[in-house]
Design an enzyme around this catalytic site. Sequence first.
Site, short mmCIF file in Angstrom:
data_model
loop_
_atom_site.label_atom_id
_atom_site.label_comp_id
_atom_site.label_asym_id
_atom_site.label_seq_id
_atom_site.Cartn_x
_atom_site.Cartn_y
_atom_site.Cartn_z
CE LYS A 5 12.95 -11.01 -11.05
NZ LYS A 5 13.96 -11.00 -10.07
CD1 TRP A 27 -0.39 -6.41 -3.37
CD2 TRP A 27 -0.27 -6.91 -1.18
NE1 TRP A 27 0.18 -7.57 -3.27
CE2 TRP A 27 0.18 -8.01 -1.96
CE3 TRP A 27 -0.36 -6.91 0.09
CZ2 TRP A 27 0.49 -9.15 -1.48
CZ3 TRP A 27 0.02 -8.46 0.73
CH2 TRP A 27 0.17 -9.49 0.04
CG HIS A 72 19.76 -36.74 -6.08
ND1 HIS A 72 20.21 -38.10 -5.86
CD2 HIS A 72 20.72 -36.03 -6.45
CE1 HIS A 72 21.43 -38.04 -5.76
NE2 HIS A 72 21.67 -36.82 -6.40
CD GLU A 86 16.64 -13.01 -9.06
OE1 GLU A 86 16.01 -13.39 -7.93
OE2 GLU A 86 16.41 -11.80 -9.62
CE LYS A 100 11.08 -2.69 -6.67
NZ LYS A 100 11.77 -3.98 -7.49
CG ASN A 130 2.00 1.03 4.09
OD1 ASN A 130 3.23 1.45 3.96
ND2 ASN A 130 1.52 -0.30 3.76
N GLY A 131 -0.25 -0.71 6.28
CA GLY A 131 0.09 -1.73 7.36
C GLY A 131 -1.06 -2.61 7.94
CD GLU A 150 9.44 -11.24 -9.72
OE1 GLU A 150 8.72 -10.88 -8.69
OE2 GLU A 150 10.63 -11.29 -9.75
NE ARG A 204 4.66 1.76 -0.29
CZ ARG A 204 5.56 1.65 0.50
NH1 ARG A 204 6.68 2.02 0.00
NH2 ARG A 204 5.55 1.06 1.50
CB CYS A 216 -0.96 0.12 1.11
SG CYS A 216 -2.14 -1.46 1.29
O1 M6R Z 1 12.96 -4.87 -1.02
P1 M6R Z 1 13.37 -6.36 -0.64
O2 M6R Z 1 14.57 -6.47 -1.35
O3 M6R Z 1 13.48 -6.50 0.72
O4 M6R Z 1 12.44 -7.33 -1.02
C1 M6R Z 1 12.55 -8.64 -1.28
C2 M6R Z 1 11.41 -9.36 -2.06
O5 M6R Z 1 9.88 -8.95 -1.99
C3 M6R Z 1 11.60 -8.91 -3.66
O6 M6R Z 1 13.08 -9.32 -3.90
C4 M6R Z 1 10.79 -9.59 -4.48
O7 M6R Z 1 10.99 -11.11 -4.48
C5 M6R Z 1 10.97 -9.43 -5.98
N1 M6R Z 1 9.74 -8.93 -6.64
C6 M6R Z 1 11.55 -10.27 -6.97
O8 M6R Z 1 11.70 -9.91 -8.01
#
Ligand code: M6R
Length: 615
Positions: free
Chosen positions: A492, A75, A511, A488, A610, A101-102, A495, A27, A2
């Site tokens: 990518k 969010w 395995h 990673e 984010k 926000n929270g 997501e 956000r 949020c």
């Molecule tokens: O802001 P942060 O690096 O602490 O965020 C951690 C994860 O939420 C963030 O890396 C998330 O996995 C990304 N969307 C991946 O692309």
Amino acid sequence: MCGIVGYLGSKGAYEILIQGLKRLEYRGYDSAGVALLDCDGKLNVHKSQGKVSNLEKVAQAGNTNGSVGIAHTRWATHGEPNDINAHPHVSQSGMIALVHNGTIENYAVLKKVLMDHGYEFKSETDTEVLVQLIEYIKLTSSCSLLDAVRAALLQVEGAYAIAVIEQNDPDTMIVARKSSPLVIGVGDGETFIASDATPIIDYTDEVIYLNDNEIGIIRRNEPVQVISLESKEPSAINIQKLKLSVAQLEKGGYDTFMLKEIFEQPSTLRDCLRGRIVDNCSRVVLSGVELNKERFMKAERITLVACGTSWHAALIGKRLIQDFCQIPVEVEYASEFRYGNPVLNDKDIVISISQSGETADTLAAIQLARQKGAFVYGVCNVVGASIPRNTDSGTYIHVGPEIGVASTKAFTGQVTVLTLLALSIAQLRGTIRPEKLHEILSALERLPETITEALKVDPEVKKLSRIFAYAHNFLYLGRGYNYPTALEGALKLKEISYIHAEGYPAAEMKHGPIALIDHEMPSVIIAPSDSLYDKIISNVQQVKSRGGAVVAIVSHGNQAMNDIADFCIEIPEAPECLTPIVASIPLQLLAYYIAVNKGKNVDQPRNLAKSVTVE
Ligand code: M6R
């Protein structure tokens, strides 16, 4: 999660709030809303499910006048994303509006008490409880809005950044924070508030970062006041200068922020390295280490805590620190660490890695680590965020604002800083030979050029992405330094394209996951010419002999792999410990183009936000 934004000044608040919400949309984008006090003293609230553009359509049909207002992009946590659950929430009498926000953890108990006093609730949110509680206190105690907000917050458990306005008083806004970020922008006769500085930078570069358990009092034509939630004592006002520029918040001619962020990595890595490699590549300087030599000298163990992409960077950090510093290293998901009863003492160093510096689990993990006596070091991107303000020391990655939800330039910046950090500790403890240090520092200094070279695979990867439009599953395999790169790459892809992808250590595949391989399941195998290259070749053969297609990421000039893999993408040569940074470039591009081919919104993938400021 949020984003909140607020304005009190002499201009029309609506446009400022809408532009601010657009900046904060990363956000969360489940719903958006705005509350404005017009010059006739009326509170006008507009809300809409979905993005800010939907809100604009709804709001423009109504009254958007007023020079004070608050707004929110959501969010969803409590209650589905619809118009009713959208913020701002308004008290029963219609007099008080609030954005939040929270998460209010004890909202159910508070709601029951309020219902017993005749309050009715329209939404399913935890936030509505807070605005009703403020009103209840204000009416029953005949106190000011400030006192009512303070009394309500003293009863609240959980996390919040809030902004509150009241119909009777268009000259006042009350804001407060605990564990969720809030920045106050100090303008000339006007004040801005936001979850981060991005909505503020167009108007002023002077900001106050509110601390946890502080309340900000914003009054028209008066300096901002900050008081302690508990004691009501005034806090010292620390006005800081922002180093952001508006250009950093724009797409700069690219179709999406993600593509811009992938392509700007040569310059973000240059910024990240600036001033940190000295004496003709013979020495690394990280002030966070220099100023805390004793703690790094006596460290007996280092634990890296992070979430998501930052956790993948942490896995690479573990290899780097073990290889160069010979200190035992553990890597933990922050969410597991915080509830795992970690055994720590003053010979422990805990390193948190976070792009946003606001991830709730990472923040809680480092707070716990500090309580237990560990020295906490932060690797962060957003300057002034909660995590760097809760660490003993740290290093910023300085890659500029990352707006695409999928992390790209922050990942390469994090791994770069972790490399510098490992080298810096090794230099201090004398665990690295000067020639080795020189070799890696020279390669790091060349890294921006190396990444420029790596980005040249763009057209080739774009073409390749069309071939894989059919795939519903992907396997990403790597070994050693590039096992985390495989994780990673898979993250990518899933997501932003919503294709299922699994990252696996290449040798572990036999395995179990090998059972999944058939002609419909492509594997992306990261196989640079490093110490494990010969080993990974046999893993490639194992996939091929079961009918799986292989895309191999190989070092420049590797002809041999062409005979085995279906497709080879070449990356420039680099020392083994830097190959994750270089190899991640084609993986970012592959995920990007596959998602674009599938028509997905890569900057704002579904269900994600984010910065994850909830547990
Ligand atoms: O802001 P942060 O690096 O602490 O965020 C951690 C994860 O939420 C963030 O890396 C998330 O996995 C990304 N969307 C991946 O692309």
